[in-house]
Enzyme design. Sequence first.
Site, mmCIF file in Angstrom:
data_model
loop_
_atom_site.group_PDB
_atom_site.id
_atom_site.type_symbol
_atom_site.label_atom_id
_atom_site.label_comp_id
_atom_site.label_asym_id
_atom_site.label_seq_id
_atom_site.Cartn_x
_atom_site.Cartn_y
_atom_site.Cartn_z
ATOM 1 N N GLU A 556 0.846 -1.186 0.000
ATOM 2 C CA GLU A 556 0.000 0.000 0.000
ATOM 3 C C GLU A 556 0.876 1.228 0.000
ATOM 4 O O GLU A 556 1.894 1.271 0.700
ATOM 5 C CB GLU A 556 -0.934 0.009 1.214
ATOM 6 C CG GLU A 556 -1.942 1.144 1.178
ATOM 7 C CD GLU A 556 -3.084 0.931 2.170
ATOM 8 O OE1 GLU A 556 -4.042 1.721 2.123
ATOM 9 O OE2 GLU A 556 -3.007 -0.009 2.970
ATOM 10 N N GLY A 560 -2.332 4.352 -3.826
ATOM 11 C CA GLY A 560 -3.274 3.250 -3.909
ATOM 12 C C GLY A 560 -2.760 1.997 -3.248
ATOM 13 O O GLY A 560 -1.669 1.966 -2.667
ATOM 14 N N LYS A 577 -3.131 -2.490 -9.157
ATOM 15 C CA LYS A 577 -3.046 -1.304 -8.304
ATOM 16 C C LYS A 577 -4.349 -0.534 -8.393
ATOM 17 O O LYS A 577 -4.793 -0.167 -9.487
ATOM 18 C CB LYS A 577 -1.874 -0.411 -8.715
ATOM 19 C CG LYS A 577 -1.654 0.769 -7.764
ATOM 20 C CD LYS A 577 -0.330 1.464 -8.024
ATOM 21 C CE LYS A 577 -0.051 2.538 -6.982
ATOM 22 N NZ LYS A 577 1.261 3.165 -7.156
ATOM 23 N N ASP A 672 10.808 9.809 -8.977
ATOM 24 C CA ASP A 672 10.875 9.191 -7.650
ATOM 25 C C ASP A 672 11.695 7.908 -7.692
ATOM 26 O O ASP A 672 11.316 6.903 -7.093
ATOM 27 C CB ASP A 672 9.466 8.919 -7.112
ATOM 28 C CG ASP A 672 9.468 8.621 -5.613
ATOM 29 O OD1 ASP A 672 10.401 9.078 -4.923
ATOM 30 O OD2 ASP A 672 8.546 7.940 -5.139
#
Length: 816
Positions: A556, A560, A577, A672
Amino acid sequence: MTPLGLDLGTAFCRAFTVKPNGDVVAVVGSDGAWIPSAVHVRKDGKIEAGVAAFEAATEEGAPPFTGTLRVLGRRYYSPETDWLRTGLAGELVPSPNGDAWIRFGDLEVAPEQLIAALLREVMDRAVDVLGSRPTTAAIAIPNAFDQLQRRALVAACELANVPLRTMVQSSSAFAAGMPPQPGTRRVAVLDFGAGYLDVALLLQSDKGWTVEAGEGDGLLGGMDFDRRIVGLLPPEATERAPIAELCLRAEQLRHVLTESDRAMWGGKQQAHAITRAEHDTAIAEELECLGPPCAQILADVGLGTDDVDELILVGGLARVPTVRQHVAKLFRQIPVDLGGSSDLVALGALRTARGTRPSQLSTRTIGVKVRGGLMSAIVPRGRPIPWQGGTQFGAPSGGQTRIVFEVYEGDDGEAAHNLYLGSFVVEDVQQGVAPRISFGLDKNGVLQVGSWSTGTRGGDVRFNWAGGYPVARGHDATVVDSDYARVPQSSTSAVQEREDPTSVFHRPGRADHSHVRPSTKPPPSSVEEVEPLPSDDALVGTVVGGRYQIDAVVAEGAMGRVYVATHQLLGRRFAVKVLHPELARNEELAMRFLREAQAAARIESDHVVDIVDFGRLDDGTGYFVMEYLDGLTLGQLIKDRGRIDAELTRTIGSQIAHGIAAAHAIDIVHRDLKPDNIALVSRPGSTFFPKILDFGIAKHPTSSSEGPITMAGSLVGSPYYMAPEQIIGGTICPQTDIYAMGIMLFEMLTGAPPYLADSVAHVLQQHVDATPPTVVERGGACPPHLENVIRRCLEKRVEARYATARDLIAELAAAS
């Protein structure tokens, strides 16, 4: 019963009590006005509060300390404290357990002691009114108060011998004190305190007002606005003056500019004009930060601005024209002035002290850290206070009978980005049997961990809190100073470095809904840990998209939840997802979630996870389907090995760069990249074949409406891997990913990222202006050419890094 209702404010304390004849009367200071929330510690250790604090401070030639409520319960090494400590009259220092304390001369005093002195002052003034002490009290606290702050206030009440009936959130007390408003069903209330912002939706019924949703921000009070105004003062006025004096002057200027288009600083010889337009520009960032908490209260109940009948503003900032205009735009209506609104919180607290049960909801999620460092809720935000519940956890395996749970508070999907609260241990758990643990919030909103049970076994659970004041040591500052002395900071602590004076005007980054939560790391556990996931989920056992049987939850995140699923016709396993329901309510976010799935599906590379399908659930929630990867992450490999040899580092890095190059070829920047977003799977000829995951915040560098799914005012990325341009708000480009590649290469070779500090704020600051260490300096083995490759990836200036991922691939090949 003699009740006392107290609005414990950052600048002033408003209090009411009831005389024996039933009259409600105000509790005021010795000067007949509201009691100032100021304190001063004399050289002999005596703590003065209220009006006496000003008198004692003047006598000893020092400014009184204001803002204690903002420091109460704070951890010293946190972004919030980094922001607060440069704007207070006293110096903040770390206590032995990591709490923030205040230094007065040679004495170091806990905020709990100072608040206790203030509470004693309020109780003494109540005695002046009543002739006897109140026998029960309710204290209104900011909506943004976290668990550690709530516990700290309970400790202060114990030190002061306050007969605390309950703490009540400010918005709940406001609702309890608010008179009926004929013809009005729902109102939005923004209460601008000196140290905190409280936001709430209130609903009126025949039984009175109740809180539908509440939110708060502990870094968005009048003091924070005033610190922006300090930046407008002429240099000659700020060079030698203490920041507390400058902020006081800034507050005075704000009051003048509320009524006038310009204000003057200095005397006739050094007059300096400051215009309202300059003021409005200076506080623009604070104004923008009003949006997320206002949007959050509407999102919590699935409403829009059209559902709000009236908009009420309270507090000193409510009179500032640009603040009123900005909030009016947010809610699309003109705010109204409610007579006597400044007293409603204290009057509502008085009603609570007399027995009225307030309607209040928790404003932060409380959860445990689970696999992958994710946050799994045990007390979701929006729960009523008090509350009781429980969570069924996955069964332990591998011979373990002892489970250690780390507990955090906050709404970020990664546990470490939230506030660490402490830990608890479940002992003697039967293998293969799932334990159920009871949790609750007591009357003060403080977390309670009750007992655990598996049906045949069970027991009580003891919670080990992070920080907290030892109440048994009493309130004498001199006793605590000698017996509970501060532990010296590490010589390598980034916090010891003297701050740039300009940092006074730069706040830390903000999380999606309010501010960045502290990420103080808990001490390492001495036992092996099991990280169970909750086993209850409404989607498990259902079929998504007519063909994907949902088998279990596997992870998690902030966007989502990820499930493992079986294709009913092919029999193959996939990962699904699903967008979080609270985000799915926003149609724009839901559409962008699916658009990003489409964009990531277009990336043609074996080193990027394959997205094979996407769609919407019956309720409109978006989802997408990925290949199922059975392996470990790069982060897990680094943790297991400590360091990875140069050849394997070069191989894995080159393959990741191939995946990034494919994304950049269609104008997608990941933004990221980090070891936990790199899956390592087994393929013919390769034991560690990397697959890049989670393009959830990916961005087309030139996009606008199809930008990333992020909230206003938030930093996007993970602090240890963020490029300087992400931190300072610059342009995101392919070289942003190349910077993160350099961080990961460094971490593979050394076992840790290059920039380490005790707070997120200091990590981010190092990305912007610190020279990275070399691999060799960190004890790693690295060929000179590979060291040079990493150094170029980590250049501060975008143009100094490799122009493309293909260039990086070529250099990594040459480094072999």
